[in-house]
Design an enzyme around this catalytic site. Structure first.
Site, PDB file in Angstrom:
ATOM      1  N   TYR A   1       9.368  55.229 -21.916  1.00 31.46           N
ATOM      2  CA  TYR A   1       8.626  54.045 -21.468  1.00 31.46           C
ATOM      3  C   TYR A   1       8.693  53.003 -22.570  1.00 31.46           C
ATOM      4  CZ  TYR A   1       5.010  50.771 -20.166  1.00 31.46           C
ATOM      5  OH  TYR A   1       4.354  49.614 -19.855  1.00 31.46           O
TER       6      TYR A   1
ATOM      7  N   LYS B   1       0.931  47.010 -30.032  1.00 37.90           N
ATOM      8  CA  LYS B   1      -0.272  47.839 -29.894  1.00 37.90           C
ATOM      9  C   LYS B   1      -1.171  47.785 -31.130  1.00 37.90           C
ATOM     10  CE  LYS B   1       1.117  50.808 -26.105  1.00 37.90           C
ATOM     11  NZ  LYS B   1       0.281  50.131 -25.119  1.00 37.90           N
TER      12      LYS B   1
ATOM     13  N   TYR C   1      -2.011  48.804 -13.217  1.00 38.56           N
ATOM     14  CA  TYR C   1      -1.820  50.218 -12.852  1.00 38.56           C
ATOM     15  C   TYR C   1      -2.942  50.724 -11.948  1.00 38.56           C
ATOM     16  CZ  TYR C   1       2.064  50.711 -16.067  1.00 38.56           C
ATOM     17  OH  TYR C   1       3.277  50.576 -16.683  1.00 38.56           O
TER      18      TYR C   1
ATOM     19  N   ASP D   1      11.642  52.298 -31.053  1.00 39.19           N
ATOM     20  CA  ASP D   1      10.442  51.739 -30.448  1.00 39.19           C
ATOM     21  C   ASP D   1       9.216  52.435 -31.034  1.00 39.19           C
ATOM     22  OD1 ASP D   1       8.306  51.039 -28.877  1.00 39.19           O
ATOM     23  OD2 ASP D   1       9.326  51.312 -26.959  1.00 39.19           O
TER      24      ASP D   1
END
Length: 422
Positions: A143, A264, A17, A235
């Protein structure tokens, strides 16, 4: 040392990014608790848990000890044709914490691949039963990752523009509100016969700007989709493991998903690991004497013993009373700070869900990840020893659970100062 590392890095590394022509990356040489330290010895409070993963702080000795023990026992084994104790234990313990319809665990390497598996499960679920349903329903501004399937079900924009013609068609809907639920249900009704599944970030759309929707509204939408035979993929990659103030976003909801995705914070930020869980109904559609009905998906490091050991250690810490009290305390501190900001003239919105806090800075143009104000906000906080990573004009905090009262107050102080001086 710092300048030398920066120069060496620029010669060989391509960062995520990042427009590399204008970027400068600070070398971090160690971490401890809520802090990271650069090569010059400067300390930064990690207010974003290093991209939302470091639940318990950096270099946690308990996680390190458990990973070291596993490293000296079994570091890796192929997970096709073999299994191992730490993967079995992690699956058992995680399923015990999830909604009671979650029965099976499929291991992958990260959040994007956990989503890919979930999508493949749903499409093949119909295929294995002779039903062709290939449409996916998803939220606008969502996302779910950067692999092609995960990109396809995420919000479209400048990030995905180069790949637009290669992404599969998705039916996008707004996140639910009491005002739009009726129209959303009507839209879904028209397409229900071709929709294989609905994928969503529950309660908080992270990369979309920390956008928050109500648990009751999402639960109603989930129940409606279930009534139409649409499978649900929840999610929880960002919101799982305490971020919403409860262990999982699922604990806020009155409906249950068919499939859930995790990554994560799963290993406490120690190393990559992805998990996709599913109901017995999903699993049974693949359970057959016909080998072609198997789920043909896998990774070299599927169910890495080291990552599983880290995840078990992180779970131990998460379930401790001290951690649960810290989560409650962070929620309360965020709520109190949100109240003080509510009428600030430079703020458009303040959003808070559990340990997640965000404010939307008023700017002349539309809210955007590419807002120029980011170029002022980011270095301001770094200069003051705080790591944040604004989403354009949106400042957010996702701190590790070990962060102190004083460090949070310090961050709040500099948010106020930024609002006054930038």
């Amino acid at each position: 040392m710092q300048s030398e590392l920066i120069e060496r890095d620029r010669k060989v590394n391509w960062h995520p990014y990042t427009q590399m022509k204008t970027a400068r990356h600070i070398p971090i040489i160690r971490g401890e608790g809520a802090y990271i330290f650069d090569a010059n010895g400067k300390r930064y409070i990690d207010a974003v848990s290093s991209w939302w993963v470091t639940l318990h702080g950096h270099a946690h000795p308990y996680i390190a000890k458990k990973v070291a023990e596993q490293l000296n026992t079994l570091e890796q084994v192929i997970f096709a044709g073999f299994t191992h104790p730490v993967a079995i234990e992690l699956s058992e313990r995680l399923l015990n914490l999830l909604p009671d319809n979650q029965e099976k665990v499929f291991y992958t390497d990260n959040g994007s691949t956990a989503v890919e598996v979930a999508l493949k499960m749903c499409i093949q679920y119909g295929h294995n039963q002779g039903v062709r349903k290939n449409k996916i329903l998803a939220f606008k501004n969502g996302y779910h990752g950067d692999t092609f399937g995960a990109m396809s079900v995420s919000g479209r924009g400048l990030w995905t523009a180069p790949f637009g013609e290669l992404l599969f068609d998705v039916l996008f809907i707004d996140a639910p509100t009491k005002e739009n639920l009726s129209d959303t249900k009507s839209f879904i009704e028209k397409h229900a016969s071709e929709i294989a599944c609905f994928i969503y970030e529950p309660l908080v759309q992270g990369a979309g700007g920390m956008l928050i929707h109500e648990a009751d509204d999402l639960s109603e939408l989930m129940k409606f989709c279930k009534s139409k035979g649409i499978l649900l993929i929840q999610d929880e990659i960002f919101v799982g493991f305490g971020r919403t103030g409860k262990l999982f976003a699922a604990n806020h909801l009155s409906a249950q998903a068919d499939i859930m995705c995790f990554s994560k914070g799963l290993t406490g930020g120690t190393m990559p690991l992805g998990i996709t869980t599913c109901s017995q109904k999903i699993y049974d559609a693949f359970y057959s004497d016909d080998k072609t009905k198997a789920l043909f998906h896998g990774h070299s490091f599927t169910a890495s013993p080291l990552a599983c050991a880290a995840a078990l250690a992180s779970m131990d810490l998460l379930l401790q009373e001290e951690t649960q009290q810290n989560i409650k305390r962070i929620c309360t501190q965020h709520q109190q700070f949100a109240n003080t900001l509510a009428k600030h003239p430079k703020i458009k919105y303040v959003r808070q869900q559990g340990t997640i806090f965000a404010l939307e800075w008023k700017i002349e143009e539309e809210t955007s990840y590419f807002s120029d104000i980011n170029e002022k906000i980011y270095p301001f906080f770094l200069e003051n020893g705080i790591l944040i990573r604004p989403l354009g004009n949106i400042i957010y905090l996702v701190p590790p659970y070990c962060i102190s009262v004083e460090d949070l107050e310090y961050i709040y102080k500099y948010i106020m100062e930024a609002l006054n001086v930038i």
